[in-house]
Design a protein around this motif. Structure first.
Motif, PDB file in Angstrom:
ATOM      1  N   ARG A   1      10.246  -0.714 -12.449  1.00 19.83           N
ATOM      2  CA  ARG A   1       8.823  -0.870 -12.171  1.00 19.83           C
ATOM      3  C   ARG A   1       8.501  -0.087 -10.897  1.00 19.83           C
ATOM      4  N   SER A   2       7.291   0.400 -10.795  1.00 22.37           N
ATOM      5  CA  SER A   2       6.834   1.042  -9.562  1.00 22.37           C
ATOM      6  C   SER A   2       5.334   0.856  -9.442  1.00 22.37           C
ATOM      7  N   ASN A   3       4.818   0.871  -8.217  1.00 19.22           N
ATOM      8  CA  ASN A   3       3.379   0.795  -8.026  1.00 19.22           C
ATOM      9  C   ASN A   3       2.785   2.204  -8.056  1.00 19.22           C
ATOM     10  N   SER A   4       1.474   2.314  -7.943  1.00 22.94           N
ATOM     11  CA  SER A   4       0.817   3.622  -8.011  1.00 22.94           C
ATOM     12  C   SER A   4       1.290   4.573  -6.910  1.00 22.94           C
ATOM     13  N   PRO A   5       1.390   4.120  -5.643  1.00 27.19           N
ATOM     14  CA  PRO A   5       1.919   5.016  -4.612  1.00 27.19           C
ATOM     15  C   PRO A   5       3.352   5.461  -4.898  1.00 27.19           C
TER      16      PRO A   5
ATOM     17  N   THR B   1      16.884  -5.111  -7.307  1.00 25.67           N
ATOM     18  CA  THR B   1      16.409  -5.073  -5.927  1.00 25.67           C
ATOM     19  C   THR B   1      14.991  -4.526  -5.885  1.00 25.67           C
ATOM     20  N   ILE B   2      14.292  -4.900  -4.816  1.00 25.38           N
ATOM     21  CA  ILE B   2      12.930  -4.415  -4.593  1.00 25.38           C
ATOM     22  C   ILE B   2      12.981  -3.501  -3.382  1.00 25.38           C
ATOM     23  N   GLU B   3      12.600  -2.252  -3.572  1.00 27.71           N
ATOM     24  CA  GLU B   3      12.613  -1.282  -2.473  1.00 27.71           C
ATOM     25  C   GLU B   3      11.179  -0.930  -2.120  1.00 27.71           C
ATOM     26  N   MET B   4      10.831  -1.156  -0.871  1.00 28.70           N
ATOM     27  CA  MET B   4       9.469  -0.926  -0.397  1.00 28.70           C
ATOM     28  C   MET B   4       9.499   0.064   0.761  1.00 28.70           C
TER      29      MET B   4
ATOM     30  N   ALA C   1      -3.932   7.687   2.594  1.00 35.42           N
ATOM     31  CA  ALA C   1      -4.920   8.634   2.078  1.00 35.42           C
ATOM     32  C   ALA C   1      -4.514   9.160   0.701  1.00 35.42           C
ATOM     33  N   ALA C   2      -3.227   9.453   0.556  1.00 34.36           N
ATOM     34  CA  ALA C   2      -2.731   9.956  -0.735  1.00 34.36           C
ATOM     35  C   ALA C   2      -2.883   8.894  -1.819  1.00 34.36           C
ATOM     36  N   GLY C   3      -2.593   7.630  -1.426  1.00 36.13           N
ATOM     37  CA  GLY C   3      -2.732   6.542  -2.397  1.00 36.13           C
ATOM     38  C   GLY C   3      -4.173   6.329  -2.822  1.00 36.13           C
ATOM     39  N   LYS C   4      -5.101   6.413  -1.882  1.00 40.67           N
ATOM     40  CA  LYS C   4      -6.536   6.246  -2.215  1.00 40.67           C
ATOM     41  C   LYS C   4      -7.023   7.373  -3.110  1.00 40.67           C
ATOM     42  N   ALA C   5      -6.566   8.603  -2.832  1.00 37.01           N
ATOM     43  CA  ALA C   5      -6.980   9.747  -3.636  1.00 37.01           C
ATOM     44  C   ALA C   5      -6.457   9.614  -5.064  1.00 37.01           C
ATOM     45  N   ALA C   6      -5.203   9.141  -5.197  1.00 38.19           N
ATOM     46  CA  ALA C   6      -4.621   8.965  -6.528  1.00 38.19           C
ATOM     47  C   ALA C   6      -5.366   7.872  -7.302  1.00 38.19           C
ATOM     48  N   ALA C   7      -5.708   6.785  -6.588  1.00 33.82           N
ATOM     49  CA  ALA C   7      -6.424   5.683  -7.229  1.00 33.82           C
ATOM     50  C   ALA C   7      -7.796   6.146  -7.701  1.00 33.82           C
TER      51      ALA C   7
ATOM     52  N   PRO D   1       0.793  -1.236   0.000  1.00 35.34           N
ATOM     53  CA  PRO D   1       0.000   0.000   0.000  1.00 35.34           C
ATOM     54  C   PRO D   1       0.825   1.287   0.000  1.00 35.34           C
ATOM     55  N   PHE D   2       2.151   1.144   0.130  1.00 39.57           N
ATOM     56  CA  PHE D   2       3.032   2.305   0.174  1.00 39.57           C
ATOM     57  C   PHE D   2       3.949   2.292  -1.047  1.00 39.57           C
ATOM     58  N   PRO D   3       4.717   3.353  -1.289  1.00 39.63           N
ATOM     59  CA  PRO D   3       5.588   3.383  -2.474  1.00 39.63           C
ATOM     60  C   PRO D   3       6.529   2.180  -2.536  1.00 39.63           C
ATOM     61  N   ALA D   4       6.649   1.599  -3.725  1.00 43.63           N
ATOM     62  CA  ALA D   4       7.526   0.451  -3.924  1.00 43.63           C
ATOM     63  C   ALA D   4       8.074   0.477  -5.347  1.00 43.63           C
ATOM     64  N   PHE D   5       9.317  -0.024  -5.499  1.00 44.40           N
ATOM     65  CA  PHE D   5       9.989   0.049  -6.788  1.00 44.40           C
ATOM     66  C   PHE D   5      10.825  -1.209  -7.030  1.00 44.40           C
ATOM     67  N   VAL D   6      11.033  -1.524  -8.312  1.00 50.65           N
ATOM     68  CA  VAL D   6      12.031  -2.510  -8.711  1.00 50.65           C
ATOM     69  C   VAL D   6      13.157  -1.727  -9.376  1.00 50.65           C
TER      70      VAL D   6
END
Length: 268
Positions: free
Chosen positions: A119-123, A239-242, A256-262, A105-110
């Motif tokens: 790669r990155s998720n929406s947050p 590496t995967i950074e979370m 909250a920021a992630g839900k608003a962006a979604a 649910p928080f920022p994450a990257f490959v």
């Protein structure tokens, strides 16, 4: 001494020294003699495939280093070193994105070994939205960390700078591309004063404190990991950074920021 034996010997010597072992130490682990290890390192002896397997096991080598040993010895490596844009690598990245990043649910990257964001998720995209130029893809996470915009948003730069510096120095020791970034960081003064920072009372975690929306203060750290069963040199270097919030307020703000962006993305 042929060229291959010389290349293998230099590689073996470097790997041995990295682990702080003498030739006699390594020989003892391999069930061999110091003389034979010396011959391998100077190119006077050619290793067998069995010897490489022993070296690989006793030194607990990563796939990439094992690949080099087999290659310089003239053997076909049991490991692959696929191109980053190959279908197999892209499929692996898709798997990581769908199974890990999408469920965090928080920022994450490959990241690749030079910390280019693959790669990155929406947050994660939201987290970096103010620090990267969308036209210059793919972005590099180290360049983001050291950019004036990101640094201006760090509220505890003096405490956080040694964390970024340690990672940059460690990675730059193995990669010329990051070594260039390290030179730029030093020339620009971003890493000035690190030696004067008092580290005697450092806590267990040193969070990075970032200015959040509405004057909030986000306190975050990160988990860095790799998949354990990787048998490919390229994927192994990724590496995967979370990102991990360090308190309830930071967690609530990021969620909250992630839900608003979604919601905004769904409305488009």
């Amino acid at each position: 001494m042929n060229e291959r034996s010389s290349a293998f010997g230099k590689t073996l010597k470097s790997l041995r020294r990295e682990r702080g072992l003498s030739q006699a130490d390594l020989a003892g682990r391999l069930g061999s003699t110091q003389r034979h290890v010396s011959f391998l390192e100077t190119g006077r002896a050619r290793p067998s495939r069995y010897m490489i397997q022993r070296i690989e096991r006793e030194l607990a080598l990563p796939v990439a280093s094992s690949f080099v040993l087999y290659d310089t010895a003239g053997f076909a490596s049991p490991y692959k070193c696929r191109a980053e844009d190959s279908p197999d690598v892209q499929e692996a990245l898709d798997l990581i994105e769908m199974r890990l990043l999408a469920n965090w649910p928080f920022p994450a990257f490959v990241l690749d070994k030079r910390w280019t964001i693959l790669r990155s998720n929406s947050p994660g995209k939201l987290f970096l939205s103010g620090f990267i130029d969308e036209q210059n893809e793919p972005p590099n996470l180290f360049e983001v960390f050291l950019s004036p915009a990101f640094r201006a948003g760090i509220l505890n730069w003096e405490e956080a700078a040694p964390i970024f510096a340690a990672r940059l120095y460690r990675e730059a020791a193995e990669d010329p591309g990051l070594a260039e970034l390290l030179v730029k960081a030093n020339e620009s003064g971003l890493l000035d004063g690190l030696d004067e920072i008092d580290r005697e009372n450092v806590p267990v975690f040193v969070p990075v404190e970032i200015a959040g929306p509405g004057g909030s203060r986000l306190r975050i750290t990160s988990l860095i990991g790799q998949l354990a069963s990787v048998q490919d040199a390229v994927i192994e270097g990724m590496t995967i950074e979370m990102m991990v919030p360090m308190d309830a307020a930071s967690e609530s703000c990021l969620l909250a920021a992630g839900k608003a962006a979604a919601a905004a993305n769904a409305a488009e």
